[in-house]
Write a protein that holds these residues in place. Structure first.
Motif, PDB file in Angstrom:
ATOM      1  N   VAL A  32       0.666  -1.238  -0.278  1.00 22.86           N
ATOM      2  CA  VAL A  32       0.040  -0.120   0.143  1.00 22.86           C
ATOM      3  C   VAL A  32       0.685   1.464   0.422  1.00 22.86           C
ATOM      4  CG1 VAL A  32      -1.638  -0.796   0.959  1.00 22.86           C
ATOM      5  CG2 VAL A  32      -0.307   0.552   2.298  1.00 22.86           C
ATOM      6  N   ASN A  53      -8.323  10.731   1.270  1.00 22.10           N
ATOM      7  CA  ASN A  53      -8.453   9.401   1.774  1.00 22.10           C
ATOM      8  C   ASN A  53      -8.176   7.748   1.381  1.00 22.10           C
ATOM      9  OD1 ASN A  53     -11.720  10.385   2.102  1.00 22.10           O
ATOM     10  ND2 ASN A  53      -9.803  10.620   3.856  1.00 22.10           N
ATOM     11  N   GLY A  54      -7.627   7.092   2.002  1.00 24.69           N
ATOM     12  CA  GLY A  54      -6.755   6.100   2.216  1.00 24.69           C
ATOM     13  C   GLY A  54      -5.425   6.091   0.601  1.00 24.69           C
ATOM     14  N   SER A  55      -5.400   7.086   0.860  1.00 26.66           N
ATOM     15  CA  SER A  55      -3.944   7.176  -0.275  1.00 26.66           C
ATOM     16  C   SER A  55      -2.386   7.008   0.928  1.00 26.66           C
ATOM     17  CB  SER A  55      -3.621   9.009  -0.462  1.00 26.66           C
ATOM     18  OG  SER A  55      -3.542   9.990   0.961  1.00 26.66           O
ATOM     19  N   GLY A  56      -2.434   6.508   2.315  1.00 27.37           N
ATOM     20  CA  GLY A  56      -1.412   6.192   2.617  1.00 27.37           C
ATOM     21  C   GLY A  56      -0.976   7.149   3.681  1.00 27.37           C
ATOM     22  N   GLU A 177      -3.761  13.825  11.800  1.00 28.16           N
ATOM     23  CA  GLU A 177      -4.980  14.176  12.527  1.00 28.16           C
ATOM     24  C   GLU A 177      -5.422  15.174  13.445  1.00 28.16           C
ATOM     25  OE1 GLU A 177      -8.266  12.940  10.081  1.00 28.16           O
ATOM     26  OE2 GLU A 177      -7.662  11.469   8.977  1.00 28.16           O
TER      27      GLU A 177
HETATM   28  N1  LIG Z   1      -5.202  -2.660   8.736  1.00 27.37           N
HETATM   29  C1  LIG Z   1      -4.800  -2.918   7.251  1.00 27.37           C
HETATM   30  N2  LIG Z   1      -5.183  -4.362   6.132  1.00 27.37           N
HETATM   31  C2  LIG Z   1      -5.194  -3.799   5.236  1.00 27.37           C
HETATM   32  N3  LIG Z   1      -5.168  -2.768   4.322  1.00 27.37           N
HETATM   33  C3  LIG Z   1      -5.036  -1.497   4.939  1.00 27.37           C
HETATM   34  C4  LIG Z   1      -5.076  -1.294   6.476  1.00 27.37           C
HETATM   35  N4  LIG Z   1      -4.870  -0.530   6.536  1.00 27.37           N
HETATM   36  C5  LIG Z   1      -4.683   0.898   5.730  1.00 27.37           C
HETATM   37  N5  LIG Z   1      -5.201  -0.041   5.305  1.00 27.37           N
HETATM   38  C6  LIG Z   1      -5.378   0.067   3.611  1.00 27.37           C
HETATM   39  O1  LIG Z   1      -3.967   0.717   3.028  1.00 27.37           O
HETATM   40  C7  LIG Z   1      -4.568   2.066   2.420  1.00 27.37           C
HETATM   41  C8  LIG Z   1      -3.887   3.227   2.693  1.00 27.37           C
HETATM   42  O2  LIG Z   1      -4.620   3.475   4.609  1.00 27.37           O
HETATM   43  P1  LIG Z   1      -4.421   4.679   5.385  1.00 27.37           P
HETATM   44  O3  LIG Z   1      -5.261   4.799   6.332  1.00 27.37           O
HETATM   45  O4  LIG Z   1      -2.772   4.721   5.789  1.00 27.37           O
HETATM   46  O5  LIG Z   1      -4.879   5.880   4.562  1.00 27.37           O
HETATM   47  P2  LIG Z   1      -4.859   7.284   4.863  1.00 27.37           P
HETATM   48  O6  LIG Z   1      -4.959   7.906   3.137  1.00 27.37           O
HETATM   49  O7  LIG Z   1      -4.283   8.494   6.333  1.00 27.37           O
HETATM   50  O8  LIG Z   1      -6.618   7.324   4.716  1.00 27.37           O
HETATM   51  P3  LIG Z   1      -7.237   8.292   5.071  1.00 27.37           P
HETATM   52  O9  LIG Z   1      -7.372   9.712   4.750  1.00 27.37           O
HETATM   53  O10 LIG Z   1      -9.420   7.504   5.030  1.00 27.37           O
HETATM   54  O11 LIG Z   1      -7.507   8.221   6.985  1.00 27.37           O
HETATM   55  C9  LIG Z   1      -6.071   1.795   2.183  1.00 27.37           C
HETATM   56  O12 LIG Z   1      -5.747   1.094   1.408  1.00 27.37           O
HETATM   57  C10 LIG Z   1      -6.731   1.208   3.394  1.00 27.37           C
HETATM   58  O13 LIG Z   1      -7.499   0.157   2.629  1.00 27.37           O
END
Ligand SMILES: Nc1ncnc2c1ncn2[C@@H]1O[C@H](COP(=O)(O)OP(=O)(O)OP(=O)(O)O)[C@@H](O)[C@H]1O
Length: 271
Positions: A32, A53-56, A177
């Motif tokens: 990811v 969202n979901g970018s990592g 956040e």
């Molecule tokens: N424990 C996990 N198991 C599997 N996939 C995960 C896990 N944690 C996160 N992911 C995946 O990793 C990717 C990045 O998630 P992450 O939570 O880092 O995104 P984010 O940018 O912080 O999002 P947001 O702004 O929504 O909080 C996403 O596709 C998420 O579904």
């Protein structure tokens, strides 16, 4: 604040930059975060970690904090953070999660003191007490000191979480956040405080934000992730651009100057 210097601690006393080299994180067989290299992010600077969202973003922050297995290297000056045992790494990095864990029955002051004493440096109870109280006061929540943790509102809990991260006197402050539960006054107060402490103490602060105006006004640097890849890194004003907003967030937007000359994002619509 009295008694808040780095003296008598095991903290490194040099001001160090943070560098990330070819970081990758997988969950099971799914990668990811792909080949992220960042920095150097200098001591005394605040970096906004941006992206849809979901970018990592949270994954990157947790990997920096040593809470997820990751490939690649993370350097704080000459210290290889990724090679440290978690206890040693906790002396350098403090992390405030996006979702705070449930609390045990404990008063706020006690919870901050526990965080202070878990920070690696040995301090006596009187010092931990004085430092914890002073920090709660400076965050404007001194009156919560004797309140039970499980009787706090979401925003109050977030402010106490920030106090718990800061009181450990990290060199690297990782905040996921931290404004999400705060009212407008506290959002500005917290960003002013974090930016001020970052400069004063020479911290490297990385902060996940969704509000791009906060990023423009309070962060020296910005890092943008999109689908687990690095989309851009540099001074906030150079990174938060209409082009970036279109690529990362699929929105049509302008950066204009407000009447006081500050940059401000205006979104005209989605692409
Ligand atoms: N424990 C996990 N198991 C599997 N996939 C995960 C896990 N944690 C996160 N992911 C995946 O990793 C990717 C990045 O998630 P992450 O939570 O880092 O995104 P984010 O940018 O912080 O999002 P947001 O702004 O929504 O909080 C996403 O596709 C998420 O579904």
């Amino acid at each position: 604040m009295t008694g808040y210097s780095r003296a008598h601690t095991h903290m490194p006393d040099t001001l160090s930059s943070l560098r990330v080299e070819h970081l990758a994180v997988s969950f099971g067989r799914q990668e990811v975060l792909h080949d992220i290299s960042l920095g150097p992010l200098p001591a005394g600077t605040t970096t906004a970690l941006l992206g849809p969202n979901g970018s990592g973003k949270s994954t990157l922050l947790r990997a920096l904090a040593g809470l997820l297995p990751a490939r690649g290297a993370i350097w704080l000056g000459e210290h290889g953070l990724d090679r440290m045992a978690s206890r040693e790494r906790a002396r350098f990095c403090a992390y405030l999660p996006q979702t705070l864990p449930p609390t045990v029955a404990m008063e706020v002051l006690e919870a901050v003191m526990v965080a202070r004493q878990a920070g690696g440096a040995r301090v006596d109870t009187a010092t931990a007490l004085a430092e914890s109280l002073a920090l709660l006061d400076r965050l404007g929540i001194g009156e919560l000191a004797l309140r039970q943790m499980n009787a706090l509102s979401g925003g109050q809990r977030q402010l106490v979480g920030l106090a718990q991260a800061l009181v450990r006197r990290p060199q690297v402050l990782l905040l996921d956040e931290p404004l999400s539960a705060l009212d407008l006054h506290h959002q500005v107060a917290v960003m002013d405080f974090v930016q001020g402490e970052t400069r004063r103490r020479g911290l490297v602060t990385v902060i996940v934000l969704h509000d791009l105006n906060v990023a423009l006004q309070h962060a020296d640097h910005a890092v943008v992730l999109c689908e687990g890849r690095l989309l851009g890194e540099g001074p906030s004003l150079a990174i938060v651009t209409p082009d970036m907003l279109r690529k990362a967030y699929d929105v049509r937007a302008r950066i204009e100057q407000c009447s006081r000359g500050r940059p401000c994002v205006i979104v005209d619509g989605i692409v």
